[in-house]
Design an enzyme around this catalytic site. Structure first.
Site, PDB file in Angstrom:
ATOM      1  N   LYS A 115       0.825  -1.223   0.000  1.00  0.00           N
ATOM      2  CA  LYS A 115       0.000   0.000   0.000  1.00  0.00           C
ATOM      3  C   LYS A 115       0.858   1.272   0.000  1.00  0.00           C
ATOM      4  CE  LYS A 115      -0.717   0.268   5.002  1.00  0.00           C
ATOM      5  NZ  LYS A 115      -0.150   1.570   5.319  1.00  0.00           N
ATOM      6  N   THR A 116       1.975   1.260   0.736  1.00  0.00           N
ATOM      7  CA  THR A 116       2.805   2.467   0.796  1.00  0.00           C
ATOM      8  C   THR A 116       3.385   2.773  -0.586  1.00  0.00           C
ATOM      9  OG1 THR A 116       3.349   1.834   3.057  1.00  0.00           O
ATOM     10  CG2 THR A 116       4.623   3.622   2.124  1.00  0.00           C
ATOM     11  N   ASP A 169      -3.652   7.543   4.724  1.00  0.00           N
ATOM     12  CA  ASP A 169      -3.144   6.184   4.983  1.00  0.00           C
ATOM     13  C   ASP A 169      -3.795   5.638   6.251  1.00  0.00           C
ATOM     14  OD1 ASP A 169      -1.616   3.911   4.737  1.00  0.00           O
ATOM     15  OD2 ASP A 169       0.197   4.781   5.595  1.00  0.00           O
ATOM     16  N   GLU A 170      -3.851   4.310   6.385  1.00  0.00           N
ATOM     17  CA  GLU A 170      -4.429   3.648   7.574  1.00  0.00           C
ATOM     18  C   GLU A 170      -5.832   4.195   7.860  1.00  0.00           C
ATOM     19  OE1 GLU A 170      -3.018   1.123   8.595  1.00  0.00           O
ATOM     20  OE2 GLU A 170      -0.848   1.303   8.587  1.00  0.00           O
ATOM     21  N   GLN A 196      -7.758  -5.005   9.416  1.00  0.00           N
ATOM     22  CA  GLN A 196      -6.674  -4.635  10.333  1.00  0.00           C
ATOM     23  C   GLN A 196      -7.073  -3.466  11.227  1.00  0.00           C
ATOM     24  OE1 GLN A 196      -2.467  -5.077   8.893  1.00  0.00           O
ATOM     25  NE2 GLN A 196      -3.442  -5.121   6.892  1.00  0.00           N
ATOM     26  N   ARG A 207       1.916 -11.221   9.906  1.00  0.00           N
ATOM     27  CA  ARG A 207       3.280 -10.685  10.069  1.00  0.00           C
ATOM     28  C   ARG A 207       4.298 -11.711   9.594  1.00  0.00           C
ATOM     29  NH1 ARG A 207       1.867  -6.432   9.356  1.00  0.00           N
ATOM     30  NH2 ARG A 207      -0.136  -7.426   9.131  1.00  0.00           N
TER      31      ARG A 207
END
Length: 674
Positions: free
Chosen positions: A28-29, A214-215, A245, A603
């Site tokens: 995503k970044t 973002d987020e 998330q 993770r």
């Protein structure tokens, strides 16, 4: 690395509202960085008309650096990359007159805020620390929901809430009088200003012509409203997030903001990033199966083109100590067989207190580790105090340790007195402790201070002499009982619960020391001097370990692990009442706990191991926990429970041993060659 088709689509869609539903590890970044570059280079936006907003200073800093690296520093000049709160503060600083403030605005942190509220509400709350904390949280929630004092008084129902609403009004007026803001004001005030003042709103909409968030799943009500008001009817924006998330509802985050987006912007373009570049296919399959048990507004399914990967392991332990020993043992043998680095391993847990035993076992085995997103055991104030006492017991000339404890708990030895002792020590080139016994000191300090210093120093000398002759454990017990440290903790802690946890940490430290004095099957008994040296080194290493490349096992909460990845992951305490946590079961919020487990699972890149206990001690009570429902929701074919492992035959055992010996030979040859 080339963008995949979904990522490319997300970058190039710039006409209207866009939600990029970005699964874990889906890049995503990279999409946000590339989209900013696309807006500037292809769509000819001026950098100063683009704002990218995220939640932490670290994320904002990294994003800024990556954009500058991607399109050059000069081309990104003027670009706004900041946290929500920084953006809010910038708006306030420019529009302070419209908000009725003076230009020199003061920011209150949480300590200033509690101090002021304590003062303002003494008649209502009688300085009750628990009520004060609750009031702070309530005011924060009201502000996040854009509720002002008058509205709060209109909606409250019970007596306590009425009292809180009156306290909120007092606090509101006092903060105005101080020309001060707290953290929640930084979002609430710009949002209310934009709602009420069309001219200011229009000015900022002209300034920020494209907004990236973002987020997004972590936004609260006021942050959502701020976004909506900033983008206006033009609605040129991209929000990037993952409803699977969303793990911060306790901080005010509203996962339902995903739904609101769909309702408020009917022509919303939803682009899903489902290709994961991080984890094996098996890990992703398990994550997908688990999260499918939650209700979804937007469905997505992560996939990977990486290997199938090994099965997920479940270790079962008798109790917490056994769990720590098994997990660390598994980690040691895995590292030995695979020739990996310590930093490739992460141990994740639901609550900070779970790290304690793992710290102990890792330290006993001389395995370097780092605690992230929580306070390491040795960084806790009460543990540092006790370590300082022990350091002074074995070395009275340890000035740093002496300064820490000489007035903790209070002994009427103030800073002026200590300054005089320090000056004398400096003049005569002696330690502070020696200066206390120097005949000149009596001329420099008051009789009361002199007596307090003499009493303290004589007490240390007596304990130190006893240490040379007697049992160190008895000396430590005597020191503790004469210190009255536990009473001191209860007097100064924020709440009885906090004091209880601090007292428990002190007793844990001394249990460890007792174990190290005795030794066990694997470790030789140690002297108190050796133990203090070992523990002090551990503490010093922690202080200087900002180097992210250092080779250490990573210990962190599941919350703190979000956004990170590790080749080999252990998730410990997979039991009902721990994960999912008892509080969330009581509040019927198990879906958020499932998302937390999902974050932990995703993770892992190559291998994932869970652990659980058959017995666990909690607040002095022995519990027999059930395995976590989340373990039972995972596909049985992809999980290997320790109890179901087939006993390996002799040939396999020999093969494993040969592999181990080959690894050991290679390590030894490497050492000889270096």
């Amino acid at each position: 690395m080339k963008l995949n088709s979904q990522q490319q689509q997300a970058v190039e869609y710039v006409t209207g509202p866009c939600l990029v539903l970005a699964g874990a590890g889906s890049g995503k970044t990279r999409v946000i960085i590339n989209k900013i570059a696309y807006l500037i280079n292809v769509k000819h936006y001026l950098p100063k008309h683009i704002a990218a907003v995220t939640f932490t200073n670290k994320a904002a800093r990294e994003m800024k650096e990556r954009v500058a690296h991607s399109i050059g520093k000069e081309n990104s000049r003027g670009l706004i990359v900041s946290t929500f709160h920084t953006l809010g503060f910038d708006i306030i600083k420019r529009e302070y007159k419209h908000l009725g403030f003076k230009s020199n605005i003061t920011l209150f942190d949480e300590y200033d805020q509690i101090g002021l509220l304590k003062e303002l509400t003494a008649d209502y709350l009688k300085e009750d620390k628990d009520l004060l904390r609750e009031l702070v949280a309530t005011i924060s929630n009201w502000k996040n929901d854009l509720i002002q004092p008058k509205q709060a008084q209109a909606i409250v129902r019970d007596q306590k809430q009425q009292t809180f609403a009156k306290c909120y009004e007092r606090y509101f007026h006092q903060m105005r009088a101080y020309n001060a803001l707290d953290f929640d004001d930084l979002i609430m005030l710009p949002t209310l200003l934009f709602k009420q003042n069309e001219e200011v709103r229009s000015k900022w909409q002209q300034k920020i012509r494209y907004l990236l968030v973002d987020e997004y799943q972590d936004t609260n009500t006021s942050q959502y409203e701020l976004i909506k008001l900033l983008v206006g009817e033009q609605a040129d924006f991209t929000v990037v997030g993952d409803d699977d998330q969303s793990i911060y509802s306790w901080r005010g985050a509203r996962p339902q903001n995903m739904v609101r987006l769909k309702n408020d912007f009917p022509n919303l373009n939803v682009i899903k990033l489902e290709q994961n570049y991080r984890s094996s296919q098996r890990i992703l399959h398990c994550a997908n199966i688990l999260i499918a048990n939650n209700d979804h507004v937007f469905d997505k399914k992560l996939f990977s083109t990486l290997d199938q990967g090994e099965k997920l392991q479940v270790l079962e332990a008798k109790n917490e100590e056994h769990e720590a020993e098994k997990v660390v043992g598994e980690l040691i043998s895995h590292r030995f067989m695979r020739k990996t680095k310590y930093r490739d391993y992460a141990i994740l847990y639901r609550s900070n207190h779970q790290s304690r035993l793992f710290e102990k076992i890792l330290m006993q085995n001389r395995i370097p580790y780092k605690i992230s997103g929580g306070t390491s055991f040795f960084a806790r104030v009460e543990v540092k105090d006790m370590m300082a006492y022990l350091r002074v017991l074995i070395n009275q000339d340890d000035d740093a340790a002496l300064l820490r404890i000489i007035n903790t708990p209070k002994r009427e030895i103030g800073t002026v007195t200590l300054k005089k002792v320090g000056e004398l020590a400096q003049t005569k080139h002696i330690s502070l402790f020696e200066a206390i016994f120097d005949f000149e000191l009596i001329q420099n300090v008051t009789p009361k201070a002199y007596t307090a210093l003499q009493n303290f120093a004589r007490w240390i000398v007596e304990l130190s002499d006893e240490l040379l002759r007697g049992d160190p454990l008895n000396v430590i017990r005597r020191m503790l009982s004469q210190l009255h440290y536990e009473e001191y903790l209860y007097e100064y802690a924020n709440s009885p619960r906090a004091a209880e946890m601090q007292a428990k940490n002190v007793s844990t430290l001394f249990e460890w020391i007792a174990d190290m004095l005795k030794g066990d099957d694997f470790n030789e008994p140690m002297t108190l001097n050796q133990i203090i040296a070992r523990l002090t080194l551990r503490e010093m290493l922690e202080r200087g370990e900002d180097d992210e490349d250092s080779d250490q096992v990573q210990l962190m909460t599941l919350h703190a692990s979000k956004g990170l990845e590790f080749p080999y992951v252990f998730i410990i305490g997979m039991e009902e009442n721990i994960l999912p946590h008892q509080t969330t079961i009581d509040e019927d919020n198990v879906e958020e706990e499932r998302r937390l487990a999902y974050v932990g699972i995703t993770r892992a890149q190559q291998s994932l191991t869970f652990s659980l206990c058959k017995e666990r001690r909690q607040f002095g009570e022995l519990l027999r926990p059930e395995p976590s429902r989340f373990l039972l929701e995972l596909p049985a074919d992809d999980i290997v429970w320790e109890r179901d492992k087939v006993t390996i035959n002799e040939e396999q055992r020999q093969q494993e041993l040969n592999t181990g010996f080959a690894s050991l030979r290679a390590i030894l040859q490497g050492k000889q060659g270096s």
